[in-house]
Design an enzyme around this catalytic site. Structure first.
Site, PDB file in Angstrom:
ATOM      1  N   ARG A 162      11.057   6.592  14.924  1.00 18.10           N
ATOM      2  CA  ARG A 162       9.744   6.829  14.293  1.00 18.10           C
ATOM      3  C   ARG A 162       9.662   6.116  12.965  1.00 18.10           C
ATOM      4  NH1 ARG A 162       8.164  12.643  15.760  1.00 18.10           N
ATOM      5  NH2 ARG A 162       9.642  13.101  17.386  1.00 18.10           N
ATOM      6  N   ARG A 167       5.956  17.868   5.888  1.00 21.02           N
ATOM      7  CA  ARG A 167       5.441  17.100   4.750  1.00 21.02           C
ATOM      8  C   ARG A 167       4.312  17.896   4.123  1.00 21.02           C
ATOM      9  NH1 ARG A 167       2.462  12.396   8.325  1.00 21.02           N
ATOM     10  NH2 ARG A 167       1.189  13.815   9.532  1.00 21.02           N
ATOM     11  N   MET A 181       3.116   1.819  13.653  1.00 20.46           N
ATOM     12  CA  MET A 181       3.767   2.327  14.856  1.00 20.46           C
ATOM     13  C   MET A 181       4.261   3.739  14.577  1.00 20.46           C
ATOM     14  SD  MET A 181       7.116   1.235  16.845  1.00 20.46           S
ATOM     15  CE  MET A 181       7.946   2.763  16.503  1.00 20.46           C
ATOM     16  N   TYR A 221     -13.576   6.074 -23.644  1.00 14.26           N
ATOM     17  CA  TYR A 221     -14.287   6.688 -22.518  1.00 14.26           C
ATOM     18  C   TYR A 221     -14.362   5.730 -21.342  1.00 14.26           C
ATOM     19  CZ  TYR A 221     -18.301   3.762 -23.690  1.00 14.26           C
ATOM     20  OH  TYR A 221     -19.113   2.691 -23.923  1.00 14.26           O
ATOM     21  N   HIS A 241      -5.954  12.246  16.459  1.00 15.23           N
ATOM     22  CA  HIS A 241      -6.148  11.099  15.574  1.00 15.23           C
ATOM     23  C   HIS A 241      -7.496  11.184  14.851  1.00 15.23           C
ATOM     24  CE1 HIS A 241      -7.470   6.969  14.693  1.00 15.23           C
ATOM     25  NE2 HIS A 241      -6.216   6.813  14.325  1.00 15.23           N
ATOM     26  N   GLY A 282      -2.048   4.023  11.749  1.00  8.86           N
ATOM     27  CA  GLY A 282      -2.233   2.587  11.936  1.00  8.86           C
ATOM     28  C   GLY A 282      -0.913   1.896  12.134  1.00  8.86           C
ATOM     29  N   SER A 329     -18.012  -2.213 -25.004  1.00  7.30           N
ATOM     30  CA  SER A 329     -17.916  -1.641 -23.662  1.00  7.30           C
ATOM     31  C   SER A 329     -17.463  -2.762 -22.740  1.00  7.30           C
ATOM     32  CB  SER A 329     -19.276  -1.102 -23.227  1.00  7.30           C
ATOM     33  OG  SER A 329     -19.165  -0.597 -21.926  1.00  7.30           O
ATOM     34  N   CYS A 384     -17.563   0.104 -18.558  1.00  8.20           N
ATOM     35  CA  CYS A 384     -18.747   0.495 -17.788  1.00  8.20           C
ATOM     36  C   CYS A 384     -18.895  -0.314 -16.504  1.00  8.20           C
ATOM     37  CB  CYS A 384     -20.005   0.412 -18.630  1.00  8.20           C
ATOM     38  SG  CYS A 384     -20.385  -1.260 -19.144  1.00  8.20           S
ATOM     39  N   LYS A 424       8.909  10.912   5.834  1.00  4.26           N
ATOM     40  CA  LYS A 424       9.504  11.628   6.966  1.00  4.26           C
ATOM     41  C   LYS A 424      11.025  11.743   6.798  1.00  4.26           C
ATOM     42  CE  LYS A 424       7.507  10.777  10.721  1.00  4.26           C
ATOM     43  NZ  LYS A 424       6.801  10.782  11.964  1.00  4.26           N
TER      44      LYS A 424
HETATM   45  C1  PEP Z   1     -20.396  -5.483 -15.933  1.00  7.41           C
HETATM   46  O1  PEP Z   1     -20.544  -6.690 -15.918  1.00  7.41           O
HETATM   47  O2  PEP Z   1     -19.298  -4.923 -15.757  1.00  7.41           O
HETATM   48  C2  PEP Z   1     -21.547  -4.606 -16.158  1.00  7.41           C
HETATM   49  C3  PEP Z   1     -21.376  -3.298 -16.244  1.00  7.41           C
HETATM   50  O3  PEP Z   1     -22.766  -5.173 -16.180  1.00  7.41           O
HETATM   51  P1  PEP Z   1     -23.566  -5.586 -14.864  1.00  7.41           P
HETATM   52  O4  PEP Z   1     -22.863  -5.019 -13.703  1.00  7.41           O
HETATM   53  O5  PEP Z   1     -24.928  -5.034 -15.041  1.00  7.41           O
HETATM   54  O6  PEP Z   1     -23.513  -7.076 -14.933  1.00  7.41           O
END
Ligand code: PEP
Ligand code: MG
Length: 879
Positions: free
Chosen positions: A92, A336, A103, A850, A454, A101, A763, A830, A22
């Site tokens: 403000r 804004r 003031m 990845y 809101h 959330g 991974s 992963c 602001k």
């Molecule tokens: C992990 O541990 O990050 C994973 C992908 O395996 P899981 O969640 O199946 O334990």
């Protein structure tokens, strides 16, 4: 002395971190010559000082504030605290990111019992003067002193009722005088002291209240939801008052340069004649559309439209503006970059590219990756909708479709959600106390409030469907029912909301998933052209895999094979395997599972159309599969020719005190190599067959979980290799396959160089890696993490946002060690973090190949990966 106070004439848009959004906006508007009431900003650094100095405003900062006040007095030609013609100010908050959330606003600060009389004489408008004072008392008591609004509302309601008025503006000067004395009496009674009469005391208390509000539970919970660091602090803006409540040539409003719901070009907003700012936001009176201003005050309207255009061109983005008209003169109080739905964000970004205002690269950076989630939300099933019974219609405040059971208060909504219910939160109007309830809800319905109320603003930000301002509805929050369209709907009944049309339906209307088209596709294509990281998905079924491909997944990064064993016809077989006594028995049970596994893998390979697939071998502790009910145990006993007692004893023997650190992951295959043999056979046979059937060249990636040592991996890999070679020989195939591992226990990260000698890919399983690095159980930490947030030990859930400082170090170290041994090693993530934008940015910097995430997060990951790479390239260019 450190500078902590900046006049609007000293700042600019680039000083957002210091002045807040602001403050920076007000300074920039001052710079470009728009009509802004004079004022100054107390910086975010002053807020940080406040907390570091034991919640006090230092003398030096106070001195700077008073100096700025003197400057303001001079500019306005009025004295703060003057009894005849007092300078009044607004106070403000304004953090770097706009944050409901906290003031918000105190108006008319500087009035007291004496100066209100002078103010009445000076303006010649006693009604206006008393109205300003009663508003000030009300706001100060509520936002600075934390008194409940209800004390004041009941006095106002009582007077209105007694006098037969509908609106506040019908109150006369005499009514207001009486209200003021009753407000002050209630203040004195509840606070144990008189309402402060010294304007300087009022000012410092208000500034402190803004700083304090940075740390209130609502702000803290909002920050956690949106990843805003606590260390940022908030700025405070003090500005000379302009009055929208001076009569019929005055007013106040909020407007956007494009629709925040759809992104359509054109002024979109609301205003109220003879009102102050909070009247619009609080939804007490229903505002007029901004176009009506053209009829009411054509000159002002034209000036407003011209200025809005200047602002949009200046910021090259859709603007959200607050303005006040005082006796025919227009003032801007804020501008804004407007908050918008994801749908609007895409439309605006594409339009701005087409209007040559921004480049595709900027367009990609403009979209908040997480917000795409909104577009992946369901819509109503068209057929089912035709039979839906509409009971009312109100403002389409936040798009999407939602159906669920009705609850009338935030806590009830949260409790119902925790029990697995879909929830619609119905309120007369919402306030920041309702934020978590709104978050728990599929949809929100309010009786009062416009498109900028809101409920509307917060729901749009969250991507929660919202229908607001349903004046036809009567809501009885205490007795938990509402009436609309001749129907009484009680707590627990189903309704459905269409946040795009504003329609309210009785009953539970089925929904269908959204698909990627139009602007979404265009932005995604741009994003794909900028990103380096590949985006894979975590999918265990052909349906999930197919869904992920439709959303742009480029492979499977994690197929959790254990999920395939829970189907009713399969679970008895895996139970038999687990409870077997001998290898032969176990192999016999496993052999029965091969056709199922192979069928699943074939389905998944086909769904992925030849893209890479990583299959993770059985991971969880075996006791997760054992029967728990007597009926299931009996069935298993019969199946295995055992007694019930035998089965029970064997199940008990599998019990572990700490199963997450127990007999799971590759440890299972070390003990029972036949499991790895069965799974390898299924993976390899399926790949050979699908390659032959579909002409693909799938090279399956077999992933061994929970490895902590090269030798451990080698033992399992030997089983995999020998089985795979055997299957290939049987089938006369030269299939190429890969064996890699998850890095999910800290020892694996420490030993990454030696493990990489055997693993073709890594991974990072950051769910377990986080669990084991913190020593927090991933299933139980939620119970006490709240206390860690409250104590400011951690700001965010490390299971949702990667802990870059701790766990991140392990990833970086492991990646570097692995690359030394195997420079071309393929590495990804992963864990759940693979779909979190901040964590994706980290993975990009760490040089992973990845990220892999759940199907619905694939588009978010694609966009976040592009943003991460653009930022990285820009940084590299700058340095
Ligand atoms: C992990 O541990 O990050 C994973 C992908 O395996 P899981 O969640 O199946 O334990
Ligand atoms: Mg794991």
């Amino acid at each position: 002395m450190s500078k902590r106070v900046y006049l609007f004439t000293e700042g600019n848009a680039g000083m957002r971190n210091l002045l807040g959004g602001k403050g920076a906006g007000l300074a920039e508007m001052t710079k470009i010559g728009l009509p802004i009431p004079n004022g100054f900003t107390i910086s975010t650094e002053a807020c940080t000082d406040y907390y570091e100095e034991n919640k006090t405003i230092s003398e030096d900062t106070q001195r700077q504030i008073y100096e700025a006040m003197s400057w303001l007095e001079e500019r306005q030609g009025k004295k703060f605290g003057d009894t005849e013609d007092p300078l009044l100010v607004s106070v403000r908050s304004g953090a770097r990111a706009s944050m409901p959330g906290m003031m918000d606003t105190i108006l008319n600060l500087g009035l007291n019992d004496v100066s209100v009389e002078g103010f009445a004489r000076k303006t010649g408008n006693p009604r206006f003067a008393y109205d300003s004072y009663r508003r000030f008392i009300q706001m100060f008591s509520d936002v600075v002193m934390g008194m409940s609004k209800t004390f004041f509302d009941s006095i106002l309601d009582g007077t209105r009722r007694a006098k037969g008025y509908v609106y506040d503006y019908e109150l006369t000067a005499e009514d207001l005088k009486d209200i003021i004395s009753r407000f002050k009496a209630v203040y004195a009674e509840k606070m144990g002291q008189e309402f402060p009469q010294d304007p300087r005391e009022q000012l410092m208390a208000a500034i402190q209240a803004v700083f304090r509000s940075w740390d209130n539970p609502r702000a803290n919970s909002y920050r956690r939801m949106y990843d805003i660091p606590y260390s940022w602090g908030t700025a405070v803006n003090v500005q000379a008052m302009v009055f929208g409540n001076k009569g019929d040539t005055s007013g106040t409003g909020v407007a956007f340069t494009r629709s925040p719901s759809t992104g359509a070009k054109g002024i979109f907003g609301e205003y109220l004649i003879n009102a102050q700012g909070e009247d619009v936001v609080a939804g007490i009176r229903t505002p007029q559309p901004i176009t009506k201003l053209q009829e009411d005050m054509p000159e002002v309207y034209k000036q407003f439209i011209d200025s809005a255009k200047i602002l949009e061109n200046h910021y090259r983005d859709m603007q959200d503006m607050e303005f006040t008209i005082e006796e025919g003169k227009l003032y801007f109080l804020q501008t804004r970059n407007g908050k918008r739905t994801a749908q609007a964000a895409l439309q605006i970004a594409c339009d701005l590219v087409d209007e040559n205002m921004i480049t595709p690269e900027e367009a990609v950076l403009r979209i908040e990756a997480q917000s795409l989630d909104q577009l992946l939300h369901p819509n109503f099933d068209v057929q089912a909708l035709k039979n839906g019974r509409v009971i009312g219609q109100a403002l389409p405040a936040s798009p999407g479709a939602a159906a669920g059971r009705v609850y009338f208060d935030a806590d009830d909504a949260i409790a119902a959600r925790t029990e697995g219910q879909r929830v619609i939160l119905v309120r007369q109007e919402t306030s920041p106390e309702d934020i978590e309830g709104m978050h728990a809800a599929e949809g929100v319905l309010t009786m009062r409030g416009g498109m900028t109320s809101h409920a509307a603003v917060v729901a749009r930000g969250m991507g929660t469907c919202c229908v607001s301002g349903c004046g036809d509805m009567t809501v009885n929050e205490a007795e938990k029912y509402f009436e609309l369209g001749g129907v009484t709907v009680r707590e627990g009944d189903y309704i459905s909301l269409d946040g795009s049309t504003g329609k309210i339906y009785l009953g539970d209307i089925p929904t269908v998933e959204a698909s990627i088209t139009g602007n979404f596709e265009r932005i995604m294509k741009w994003a794909d052209s900028f990103r380096r990281l590949r985006v894979r998905t975590n999918a265990d079924t052909p349906a999930d895999a197919e869904n992920a491909v439709n959303l742009g997944a480029e492979g499977i990064g994690l197929c959790r094979t254990e999920h395939m064993f829970f189907a009713p016809e399969r679970i008895p077989k895996i139970r038999r395997m687990i409870l077997s006594d001998t290898t032969e028995e176990r192999e016999a049970a496993l052999n029965e599972l091969i056709p199922y596994q192979k069928g699943d893998f074939k389905g998944i390979y086909k769904a992925m159309q030849g893209m890479p697939v990583t299959i993770r071998f059985l991971d969880p502790p075996l006791h997760e599969f054992v029967p728990t009910t007597e009926e299931d145990m009996r069935e298993l006993a019969d199946d295995m020719n055992l007694t019930l007692a035998d089965v029970r004893a064997r199940c008990d023997a599998l019990h572990e005190f700490n199963p997450m650190m127990g007999h799971r992951g590759c440890r299972l295959s070390v003990t029972y190599p036949e499991i790895a043999r069965m799974q390898t056979r299924a993976v390899i046979e399926a790949a050979i067959e699908v390659n032959a059937e579909c002409g693909y060249h799938i090279e399956p990636e077999i992933m061994v979980p929970l490895v902590g040592d090269k030798k451990e991996l080698d033992v399992v890999k030997k089983v995999i290799d020998s089985t795979a070679e055997q299957v290939k020989a049987e089938k006369g195939s030269d299939l190429v396959y890969h064996v890699g591992t998850m890095i999910e226990i800290p020892r694996a990260a420490l030993m990454a160089d030696s493990i990489a000698e055997s693993a073709e890919f890594f991974s990072f399983g950051t769910n377990d890696l986080t669990q084991m690095t913190f020593g927090f159980s991933r299933d139980d930490a939620g119970k006490f993490l709240q206390d860690y947030y409250k104590s400011k030990i951690y700001e965010a859930d490390p299971f949702a946002h990667l802990d870059q400082n701790g766990v991140g170090q392990l990833i970086e170290m492991a990646a570097a060690k692995a690359k030394k041994v195997r420079p071309d090693i393929h590495m990804g993530i992963c864990g759940e973090h693979g779909g979190d934008p901040a964590s994706i940015e980290f993975c990009n910097r760490a040089g992973l190949s990845y990220v892999s995430c759940s199907p619905f997060r694939v588009p978010i990951a694609r966009l976040a990966a592009a943003q991460a790479e653009i930022k990285l390239r820009r940084e590299a260019k700058e340095s």
